[in-house]
Design a protein around this motif. Structure first.
Motif, short mmCIF file in Angstrom:
data_model
loop_
_atom_site.label_atom_id
_atom_site.label_comp_id
_atom_site.label_asym_id
_atom_site.label_seq_id
_atom_site.Cartn_x
_atom_site.Cartn_y
_atom_site.Cartn_z
N GLU A 1 -17.58 -33.94 22.52
CA GLU A 1 -16.73 -34.23 21.35
C GLU A 1 -15.84 -33.04 21.00
OE1 GLU A 1 -16.63 -37.24 19.94
OE2 GLU A 1 -18.09 -37.85 21.46
N SER A 2 -16.45 -31.91 20.79
CA SER A 2 -15.71 -30.71 20.39
C SER A 2 -16.36 -29.51 21.06
CB SER A 2 -15.73 -30.56 18.87
OG SER A 2 -15.16 -29.33 18.49
N ARG A 3 -15.72 -29.00 22.07
CA ARG A 3 -16.28 -27.88 22.82
C ARG A 3 -16.40 -26.64 21.96
NH1 ARG A 3 -16.03 -28.34 28.92
NH2 ARG A 3 -16.56 -30.53 29.01
N ILE A 4 -15.46 -26.42 21.05
CA ILE A 4 -15.51 -25.22 20.19
C ILE A 4 -16.74 -25.26 19.29
CG2 ILE A 4 -14.34 -23.97 18.36
CD1 ILE A 4 -11.70 -24.84 19.65
N ALA A 5 -16.98 -26.42 18.65
CA ALA A 5 -18.16 -26.55 17.79
C ALA A 5 -19.44 -26.42 18.61
CB ALA A 5 -18.12 -27.88 17.05
N ALA A 6 -19.44 -26.96 19.82
CA ALA A 6 -20.62 -26.87 20.67
C ALA A 6 -20.88 -25.43 21.08
CB ALA A 6 -20.43 -27.75 21.91
N ILE A 7 -19.83 -24.68 21.38
CA ILE A 7 -20.00 -23.27 21.76
C ILE A 7 -20.50 -22.45 20.58
CG2 ILE A 7 -18.76 -21.20 22.48
CD1 ILE A 7 -17.08 -23.06 24.29
N VAL A 8 -19.96 -22.73 19.38
CA VAL A 8 -20.44 -22.03 18.17
C VAL A 8 -21.92 -22.32 17.94
CG1 VAL A 8 -20.22 -21.93 15.66
CG2 VAL A 8 -18.17 -21.88 17.10
N ALA A 9 -22.31 -23.59 18.09
CA ALA A 9 -23.73 -23.95 17.91
C ALA A 9 -24.59 -23.29 18.98
CB ALA A 9 -23.89 -25.46 17.94
N LEU A 10 -24.06 -23.20 20.20
CA LEU A 10 -24.82 -22.58 21.28
C LEU A 10 -24.99 -21.08 21.05
CD1 LEU A 10 -26.19 -23.38 23.91
CD2 LEU A 10 -24.07 -22.81 25.10
N VAL A 11 -23.95 -20.43 20.56
CA VAL A 11 -24.05 -19.00 20.23
C VAL A 11 -25.07 -18.81 19.11
CG1 VAL A 11 -22.80 -17.05 19.24
CG2 VAL A 11 -21.77 -18.37 21.08
N GLY A 12 -25.02 -19.68 18.10
CA GLY A 12 -26.01 -19.61 17.02
C GLY A 12 -27.43 -19.78 17.55
N GLY A 13 -27.61 -20.70 18.51
CA GLY A 13 -28.92 -20.93 19.09
C GLY A 13 -29.43 -19.78 19.93
N THR A 14 -28.50 -18.95 20.44
CA THR A 14 -28.95 -17.80 21.24
C THR A 14 -29.11 -16.53 20.40
OG1 THR A 14 -26.66 -17.32 21.84
CG2 THR A 14 -27.93 -18.66 23.36
N VAL A 15 -28.41 -16.44 19.28
CA VAL A 15 -28.47 -15.22 18.46
C VAL A 15 -29.59 -15.29 17.42
CG1 VAL A 15 -27.17 -13.87 16.76
CG2 VAL A 15 -26.04 -14.69 18.82
N ILE A 16 -29.88 -16.46 16.92
CA ILE A 16 -30.88 -16.62 15.86
C ILE A 16 -32.26 -16.08 16.26
CG2 ILE A 16 -32.21 -18.37 14.59
CD1 ILE A 16 -29.60 -19.85 14.13
N PRO A 17 -32.77 -16.31 17.49
CA PRO A 17 -34.10 -15.78 17.83
C PRO A 17 -34.19 -14.27 17.73
CG PRO A 17 -33.47 -17.43 19.42
CD PRO A 17 -32.28 -17.19 18.56
N TYR A 18 -33.14 -13.57 18.10
CA TYR A 18 -33.15 -12.11 18.01
C TYR A 18 -33.39 -11.66 16.58
CZ TYR A 18 -31.42 -7.32 18.05
OH TYR A 18 -31.31 -5.98 17.89
N PHE A 19 -32.63 -12.20 15.65
CA PHE A 19 -32.79 -11.81 14.25
C PHE A 19 -34.10 -12.33 13.66
CE2 PHE A 19 -28.13 -11.57 14.76
CZ PHE A 19 -27.98 -10.24 14.41
N ALA A 20 -34.57 -13.48 14.12
CA ALA A 20 -35.84 -14.01 13.62
C ALA A 20 -37.00 -13.10 14.00
CB ALA A 20 -36.06 -15.42 14.17
N VAL A 21 -36.97 -12.57 15.21
CA VAL A 21 -38.04 -11.66 15.64
C VAL A 21 -37.98 -10.36 14.87
CG1 VAL A 21 -38.86 -10.28 17.59
CG2 VAL A 21 -38.31 -12.68 17.91
N ILE A 22 -36.77 -9.85 14.65
CA ILE A 22 -36.63 -8.60 13.89
C ILE A 22 -37.15 -8.78 12.47
CG2 ILE A 22 -34.95 -7.04 12.85
CD1 ILE A 22 -33.42 -7.15 15.45
N VAL A 23 -36.81 -9.90 11.84
CA VAL A 23 -37.28 -10.14 10.46
C VAL A 23 -38.79 -10.35 10.44
CG1 VAL A 23 -37.16 -11.78 8.55
CG2 VAL A 23 -35.07 -11.02 9.65
N ALA A 24 -39.32 -11.08 11.41
CA ALA A 24 -40.76 -11.35 11.44
C ALA A 24 -41.58 -10.09 11.69
CB ALA A 24 -41.08 -12.40 12.50
N ASN A 25 -41.04 -9.16 12.48
CA ASN A 25 -41.77 -7.93 12.79
C ASN A 25 -41.36 -6.77 11.89
OD1 ASN A 25 -43.17 -9.15 14.85
ND2 ASN A 25 -41.63 -8.65 16.37
#
Length: 117
Positions: free
Chosen positions: A52-76
């Motif tokens: 449907e929208s490659r730009i929105a899909a890429i933004v969501a994909l970047v969010g899906g790859t960056v969120i775990p990094y910050f989640a681990v930092i906050v959890a630890n």
């Protein structure tokens, strides 16, 4: 810990003690699980929006790859610091019961000598 509800007063902390270790771990686990749920939603959105929208899909994909990094930092991140002690309320001070003493010594009393004398 009791939950407050209608008609129940809130809990007032009177010490500077930190929350218990069990509560701290539960809170960090809860934050981590919420961030992983958001990550899952981002990855699913990336798959669904790819045609449907490659730009929105890429933004969501970047969010899906960056969120775990910050989640681990906050959890630890470790435990929070000890909270400050609550402010004390000093209301109207009671009046003194005795009137001020005389400025001159009364006859017959022993007056200690001054340092300059």
């Amino acid at each position: 810990m009791r939950r407050t509800g209608p008609g129940r007063p809130g809990v007032v902390r009177i010490t500077g003690a930190r929350t218990g270790l069990t509560e701290d771990v539960k809170g960090r686990q809860r934050r981590y699980m919420i961030s992983m749920a958001v990550r899952t939603v981002c990855v699913v959105l990336a798959v669904v929006l790819w045609h449907e929208s490659r730009i929105a899909a890429i933004v969501a994909l970047v969010g899906g790859t960056v969120i775990p990094y910050f989640a681990v930092i906050v959890a630890n991140g470790g435990r929070e610091g000890a909270p400050g002690l609550p402010d004390t309320f000093v209301g109207a001070q009671p009046r003194t019961m005795l009137p001020p003493g005389p400025s001159e010594p009364v006859e017959g009393t022993i007056v200690p000598p001054r340092q300059g004398d």
